[in-house]
Design a protein around this motif. Structure first.
Motif, PDB file in Angstrom:
ATOM      1  N   ARG A  62       2.742  -4.997  -5.372  1.00  0.00           N
ATOM      2  CA  ARG A  62       1.315  -4.622  -4.911  1.00  0.00           C
ATOM      3  C   ARG A  62       1.370  -3.760  -6.356  1.00  0.00           C
ATOM      4  O   ARG A  62       1.421  -3.335  -7.300  1.00  0.00           O
ATOM      5  CB  ARG A  62       1.016  -3.927  -3.710  1.00  0.00           C
ATOM      6  CG  ARG A  62       1.571  -4.661  -2.987  1.00  0.00           C
ATOM      7  CD  ARG A  62       1.472  -3.420  -1.679  1.00  0.00           C
ATOM      8  NE  ARG A  62       2.361  -2.358  -1.835  1.00  0.00           N
ATOM      9  CZ  ARG A  62       2.781  -1.065  -1.184  1.00  0.00           C
ATOM     10  NH1 ARG A  62       2.722  -1.872   0.277  1.00  0.00           N
ATOM     11  NH2 ARG A  62       3.557  -0.890  -1.102  1.00  0.00           N
ATOM     12  N   ASP A 104       0.186  -0.577  -6.204  1.00  0.00           N
ATOM     13  CA  ASP A 104       0.867   0.460  -5.625  1.00  0.00           C
ATOM     14  C   ASP A 104       2.191   0.719  -6.567  1.00  0.00           C
ATOM     15  O   ASP A 104       2.696   1.605  -6.766  1.00  0.00           O
ATOM     16  CB  ASP A 104       0.545   1.084  -4.722  1.00  0.00           C
ATOM     17  CG  ASP A 104       0.913   0.788  -3.195  1.00  0.00           C
ATOM     18  OD1 ASP A 104       1.614  -0.749  -3.906  1.00  0.00           O
ATOM     19  OD2 ASP A 104       0.696   1.670  -2.200  1.00  0.00           O
ATOM     20  N   GLY A 119       8.137  -3.617  -2.940  1.00  0.00           N
ATOM     21  CA  GLY A 119       7.268  -3.577  -1.725  1.00  0.00           C
ATOM     22  C   GLY A 119       7.668  -2.413  -0.267  1.00  0.00           C
ATOM     23  O   GLY A 119       8.269  -2.218  -0.244  1.00  0.00           O
ATOM     24  N   GLU A 120       6.483  -3.033   0.525  1.00  0.00           N
ATOM     25  CA  GLU A 120       6.532  -1.956   2.034  1.00  0.00           C
ATOM     26  C   GLU A 120       7.793  -3.221   2.657  1.00  0.00           C
ATOM     27  O   GLU A 120       8.524  -2.579   3.513  1.00  0.00           O
ATOM     28  CB  GLU A 120       5.543  -2.703   2.609  1.00  0.00           C
ATOM     29  CG  GLU A 120       4.770  -0.671   2.614  1.00  0.00           C
ATOM     30  CD  GLU A 120       3.014  -1.209   3.298  1.00  0.00           C
ATOM     31  OE1 GLU A 120       3.082  -1.186   4.314  1.00  0.00           O
ATOM     32  OE2 GLU A 120       2.358   0.054   2.862  1.00  0.00           O
ATOM     33  N   LYS A 180      -7.834  -2.137  -4.908  1.00  0.00           N
ATOM     34  CA  LYS A 180      -7.191  -1.784  -3.886  1.00  0.00           C
ATOM     35  C   LYS A 180      -5.083  -1.289  -4.121  1.00  0.00           C
ATOM     36  O   LYS A 180      -4.831  -2.450  -4.168  1.00  0.00           O
ATOM     37  CB  LYS A 180      -7.649  -1.942  -2.449  1.00  0.00           C
ATOM     38  CG  LYS A 180      -8.888  -1.863  -2.380  1.00  0.00           C
ATOM     39  CD  LYS A 180      -9.403  -2.408  -0.630  1.00  0.00           C
ATOM     40  CE  LYS A 180     -10.240  -1.974  -0.224  1.00  0.00           C
ATOM     41  NZ  LYS A 180     -10.450  -2.595   1.420  1.00  0.00           N
ATOM     42  N   THR A 221      -2.738  -1.290  -2.176  1.00  0.00           N
ATOM     43  CA  THR A 221      -1.967  -1.825  -1.100  1.00  0.00           C
ATOM     44  C   THR A 221      -2.310  -3.834  -1.766  1.00  0.00           C
ATOM     45  O   THR A 221      -1.744  -4.047  -1.430  1.00  0.00           O
ATOM     46  CB  THR A 221      -2.295  -1.833   0.277  1.00  0.00           C
ATOM     47  OG1 THR A 221      -3.985  -1.970   0.199  1.00  0.00           O
ATOM     48  CG2 THR A 221      -2.046  -0.384   0.524  1.00  0.00           C
TER      49      THR A 221
END
Length: 175
Positions: A21, A23, A36-37, A77, A79
């Motif tokens: 992403r 970020d 990532g998350e 964005k 995310t």
């Protein structure tokens, strides 16, 4: 296609690249965070023990992201995924078609990682640094990609000796 160019420049695994992403990228620090998350990478056990895997961002990959940002109508964005290619399976089908339509045979997506690793090996003579960029778990797994030319290694040693003053110009074993 951005993902194909990214893979040739950075050498990440397809699944890792698709998880990235905005970020996860820090352009100023020239780093990227893999996992990532979801946190799933090929080196997931390391990540569980030490936190997210932070890798150096290659100059070519950094330039590519800056170029991509310049084409976007507005700042993405944080995310949002770096590469909007749909599912991994759908991308694999499209990639296979692109390869076929280009008249290429047997060019897998993983071959792009191999190409990136081989290119980076010429710029990073220290295999430990190369391992940090590519995310290989150990030197043994990296060794199949790291194929330095013996003559290049010899020249690197000569240059290092010259820099350290161990080999004077007149004693050099020039071609």
């Amino acid at each position: 296609m951005w993902l194909v160019r990214w893979s040739i420049e950075q050498g990440t695994r397809r699944g890792e690249a698709l998880q990235l992403r905005w970020d996860d990228i820090v352009l100023q620090r020239r780093t990227l965070k893999l996992g990532g998350e979801s946190g799933r990478t090929k080196t997931h056990r390391h990540q569980e023990e030490h936190g997210p895997e932070i890798s150096p961002l290659t100059p070519g990959a950094r330039r590519l992201l800056i170029e991509k940002l310049a084409t976007l109508p507005h700042q993405p964005k944080p995310t949002l995924g770096l590469f909007d290619v749909g599912t991994e399976a759908a991308f694999s089908v499209r990639y296979g078609r692109m390869v076929r339509d280009a008249g290429l045979k047997d060019l897998t997506f993983h071959d792009l990682r191999h190409e990136a690793t081989s290119r980076l090996a010429k710029l990073l003579p220290n295999p430990l640094d190369l391992k940090r960029v590519t995310g290989h778990r150990n030197l043994k797994s990296l060794d199949r990609y790291y194929q330095p030319v013996p003559e290049d290694i010899s020249r690197q040693i000569e240059e290092a000796e010259r820099v350290l003053g161990m080999l004077s110009e007149d004693k050099s074993l020039k071609d």
